[in-house]
Design a protein around this motif. Structure first.
Motif, PDB file in Angstrom:
ATOM      1  N   PRO A 380      73.673   6.879  67.274  1.00  0.00           N
ATOM      2  CA  PRO A 380      74.067   7.525  66.017  1.00  0.00           C
ATOM      3  C   PRO A 380      74.546   8.958  66.183  1.00  0.00           C
ATOM      4  O   PRO A 380      75.212   9.495  65.296  1.00  0.00           O
ATOM      5  CB  PRO A 380      72.781   7.484  65.196  1.00  0.00           C
ATOM      6  CG  PRO A 380      71.696   7.532  66.216  1.00  0.00           C
ATOM      7  CD  PRO A 380      72.209   6.789  67.423  1.00  0.00           C
ATOM      8  N   GLY A 381      74.192   9.592  67.298  1.00  0.00           N
ATOM      9  CA  GLY A 381      74.574  10.976  67.518  1.00  0.00           C
ATOM     10  C   GLY A 381      73.491  11.955  67.102  1.00  0.00           C
ATOM     11  O   GLY A 381      72.588  11.636  66.313  1.00  0.00           O
ATOM     12  N   LEU A 382      73.569  13.155  67.638  1.00  0.00           N
ATOM     13  CA  LEU A 382      72.598  14.208  67.351  1.00  0.00           C
ATOM     14  C   LEU A 382      73.226  15.386  66.616  1.00  0.00           C
ATOM     15  O   LEU A 382      72.671  16.492  66.595  1.00  0.00           O
ATOM     16  CB  LEU A 382      71.943  14.686  68.658  1.00  0.00           C
ATOM     17  CG  LEU A 382      71.084  13.642  69.385  1.00  0.00           C
ATOM     18  CD1 LEU A 382      70.611  14.189  70.728  1.00  0.00           C
ATOM     19  CD2 LEU A 382      69.889  13.217  68.534  1.00  0.00           C
ATOM     20  N   GLY A 383      74.399  15.176  66.030  1.00  0.00           N
ATOM     21  CA  GLY A 383      74.993  16.194  65.180  1.00  0.00           C
ATOM     22  C   GLY A 383      74.176  16.387  63.914  1.00  0.00           C
ATOM     23  O   GLY A 383      73.417  15.500  63.503  1.00  0.00           O
ATOM     24  N   VAL A 384      74.313  17.528  63.289  1.00  0.00           N
ATOM     25  CA  VAL A 384      73.523  17.839  62.094  1.00  0.00           C
ATOM     26  C   VAL A 384      73.685  16.772  61.028  1.00  0.00           C
ATOM     27  O   VAL A 384      72.704  16.348  60.391  1.00  0.00           O
ATOM     28  CB  VAL A 384      73.932  19.220  61.540  1.00  0.00           C
ATOM     29  CG1 VAL A 384      73.243  19.483  60.201  1.00  0.00           C
ATOM     30  CG2 VAL A 384      73.586  20.325  62.534  1.00  0.00           C
ATOM     31  N   ASP A 385      74.890  16.290  60.823  1.00  0.00           N
ATOM     32  CA  ASP A 385      75.145  15.285  59.787  1.00  0.00           C
ATOM     33  C   ASP A 385      74.839  13.863  60.255  1.00  0.00           C
ATOM     34  O   ASP A 385      74.884  12.930  59.446  1.00  0.00           O
ATOM     35  CB  ASP A 385      76.607  15.358  59.332  1.00  0.00           C
ATOM     36  CG  ASP A 385      76.932  16.682  58.648  1.00  0.00           C
ATOM     37  OD1 ASP A 385      76.006  17.285  58.079  1.00  0.00           O
ATOM     38  OD2 ASP A 385      78.106  17.103  58.722  1.00  0.00           O
ATOM     39  N   LEU A 392      66.445  11.622  65.354  1.00  0.00           N
ATOM     40  CA  LEU A 392      67.373  10.578  65.765  1.00  0.00           C
ATOM     41  C   LEU A 392      67.282   9.430  64.768  1.00  0.00           C
ATOM     42  O   LEU A 392      66.193   8.918  64.496  1.00  0.00           O
ATOM     43  CB  LEU A 392      67.017  10.084  67.164  1.00  0.00           C
ATOM     44  CG  LEU A 392      67.856   8.932  67.718  1.00  0.00           C
ATOM     45  CD1 LEU A 392      69.280   9.397  68.004  1.00  0.00           C
ATOM     46  CD2 LEU A 392      67.217   8.370  68.987  1.00  0.00           C
ATOM     47  N   ALA A 393      68.409   9.038  64.189  1.00  0.00           N
ATOM     48  CA  ALA A 393      68.412   7.931  63.229  1.00  0.00           C
ATOM     49  C   ALA A 393      68.123   6.612  63.933  1.00  0.00           C
ATOM     50  O   ALA A 393      68.406   6.445  65.122  1.00  0.00           O
ATOM     51  CB  ALA A 393      69.761   7.859  62.522  1.00  0.00           C
ATOM     52  N   VAL A 394      67.562   5.670  63.197  1.00  0.00           N
ATOM     53  CA  VAL A 394      67.338   4.315  63.710  1.00  0.00           C
ATOM     54  C   VAL A 394      68.533   3.450  63.350  1.00  0.00           C
ATOM     55  O   VAL A 394      68.862   3.292  62.166  1.00  0.00           O
ATOM     56  CB  VAL A 394      66.043   3.714  63.126  1.00  0.00           C
ATOM     57  CG1 VAL A 394      65.972   2.210  63.374  1.00  0.00           C
ATOM     58  CG2 VAL A 394      64.819   4.406  63.734  1.00  0.00           C
ATOM     59  N   THR A 395      69.188   2.910  64.360  1.00  0.00           N
ATOM     60  CA  THR A 395      70.309   2.003  64.127  1.00  0.00           C
ATOM     61  C   THR A 395      69.967   0.563  64.482  1.00  0.00           C
ATOM     62  O   THR A 395      70.726  -0.347  64.147  1.00  0.00           O
ATOM     63  CB  THR A 395      71.543   2.437  64.938  1.00  0.00           C
ATOM     64  OG1 THR A 395      71.204   2.493  66.327  1.00  0.00           O
ATOM     65  CG2 THR A 395      72.039   3.811  64.473  1.00  0.00           C
ATOM     66  N   THR A 396      68.827   0.355  65.180  1.00  0.00           N
ATOM     67  CA  THR A 396      68.345  -0.996  65.478  1.00  0.00           C
ATOM     68  C   THR A 396      66.901  -1.113  65.015  1.00  0.00           C
ATOM     69  O   THR A 396      66.010  -0.466  65.573  1.00  0.00           O
ATOM     70  CB  THR A 396      68.418  -1.309  66.987  1.00  0.00           C
ATOM     71  OG1 THR A 396      69.775  -1.211  67.426  1.00  0.00           O
ATOM     72  CG2 THR A 396      67.909  -2.724  67.271  1.00  0.00           C
TER      73      THR A 396
END
Length: 437
Positions: A380-385, A392-396
């Protein structure tokens, strides 16, 4: 002293001891040696669907290693290709040059270098940016939610317990909790779970001969003959296991294929796990804990990632898993190992050179049936947005990992997955593991 998360609080970082009462269960616990624990009592709710699926176990032995305290997946499997990684962690991040390269984007922390050959031979995979579907930064609540795997349901059993309930138990060793951790909520269900600290000390205190074991086993069985069914089942499981363990430990164990386990609790426990699986006892599931991952301070310096708390923990974890795989040999073809942790760590380091409770994490999957040599998941990336409240967002969804293993390596049907993972509507496979022949 309890450590407090600077954002959310961490009042549950330590757990209070609970006093026990004198009961049949307590009496049996008191008779067992220091290396033994009583089996958990099965929960007999929601079992009507389980009878229809009863069959002999033909799937892998699933070994679930719980990394208690919140594993830092970002420093374990480093996103070296993300330009924001070191910006978020200038004091504790692992530079790309110090990692063990996995691909053009990810590298292993050098403390996990022992796992690289397993990744290269295709028996080890990583799933990154995985975790609970919704952020939960409480140790206790997140662990319960993950081990129950029944989000939004009133079900009180655990996902392993429900899985075991789909089959006819293979004997007292069908489900085993090894080591010094607590018996997890994940195994609660209709099948009794045998819990022991280690094989060498699993015995009735002071009973050292086969004739004495026989007399005690008879006495304990008679004592519990009129007990409620769950208590009786637990007693029968324990009594039935005592003589079997005595036979297994009557001779010295020498790990196969030149495997050398690291000294310490994890190496000792995984050696026992290999021993009982290879003994042909019908082990269907094993759980064990590896604690000490709650690194709010002193995780380790960027300038020397081969030092510090994280380094020490990862060296033990990596070398123990590598030794286990080597010791198991061809038995790994029918064994799948999963690491799970209640949550990951925050992307930003804190003022104490540590990381507070986060969300997305990394999971390791090891076994002969794994399509390894790959890092799975959408980054998902570690950018502010791109982050969620600095995490870290969960994508799985972690249940996608469970579903893939259960479907391909345990042999659960899509219908059965609805029982094991109630409320889950995601993919049932995503290429992580191979279907059993």
């Amino acid at each position: 002293m309890t450590t407090t998360d600077s954002r959310t609080g961490c009042d549950d970082c330590t757990r209070a001891e609970r006093a026990g009462a004198v009961t049949r269960r307590g009496l049996l616990r008191g008779l067992l040696g220091t290396g033994a624990a009583l089996v958990t009592l099965p929960v007999l709710e929601t079992v009507s669907t389980q009878v229809a699926y009863a069959a002999n176990w033909t799937g892998d032995t699933v070994v679930v290693i719980s990394l208690r305290g919140g594993f830092d997946g970002l420093n374990a499997v480093v996103p070296v290709g993300d330009p924001d990684y070191l910006a978020r962690r200038p004091g504790i991040g692992v530079p790309a040059a110090a990692t063990v390269q996995l691909d053009s984007f990810f590298g292993l922390h050098p403390g996990l270098s022992a796992l690289k050959p397993l990744y290269d031979n295709g028996s080890l995979a990583v799933v990154h940016a995985t975790g609970l579907p919704n952020p939960n930064r409480s140790h206790f609540d997140a662990m319960v939610e993950m081990e129950n795997a029944a989000v939004g349901s009133s079900t009180r059993t655990g996902w392993i317990g429900r899985t075991l309930g789909l089959t006819t138990p293979s004997g007292p060793f069908a489900a085993v909790q090894m080591g010094w951790g607590d018996v997890p909520d994940s195994v609660i269900g209709p099948v009794p779970v045998l819990a022991m600290h280690d094989l060498g000390d699993f015995s009735i205190a002071g009973v050292n001969t086969s004739s004495d074991r026989a007399r005690w086993s008879t006495a304990l069985s008679m004592l519990h003959a009129g007990a409620p069914a769950p208590v009786l089942a637990a007693t029968q499981t324990t009594v039935g296991a005592l003589s079997t363990v005595a036979a297994i430990t009557a001779t010295s164990y020498h790990p196969a294929n030149g495997a050398v386990y690291p000294s310490g609790d994890l190496g000792d426990t995984l050696k026992d796990v290999a021993r009982i699986i290879k003994s042909g006892l019908g082990v269907q599931a094993v759980t064990l804990d590896v604690g000490n991952w709650d690194m709010h301070a002193g995780l380790g310096p960027t300038g020397n990632p081969r030092a510090g708390w994280m380094w020490n923990q990862l060296v033990e974890l990596g070398s123990a898993l590598a030794a286990f795989a080597k010791d198991m040999g061809s038995a790994m073809d029918s064994t799948t190992v999963l690491t799970l942790s209640e949550f990951g760590r925050r992307a930003y380091e804190n003022d104490s050179n540590g990381v507070d409770h986060g969300w997305g994490n990394a999971t390791f999957v090891l076994g002969g049936g794994v399509n390894g040599g790959q890092v799975y998941g959408t980054w998902p990336g570690l950018g502010v947005d791109e982050m969620v409240d600095g995490d870290l967002a969960v994508t799985t969804d972690y249940r996608t990992v469970l579903a893939d293993v259960l479907r391909n390596r345990v042999g659960a049907t899509v219908e059965q997955l609805g029982t094991v993972l109630p409320g889950y509507s995601g993919p049932t496979t995503f290429g992580l593991t191979k279907p059993r022949a």
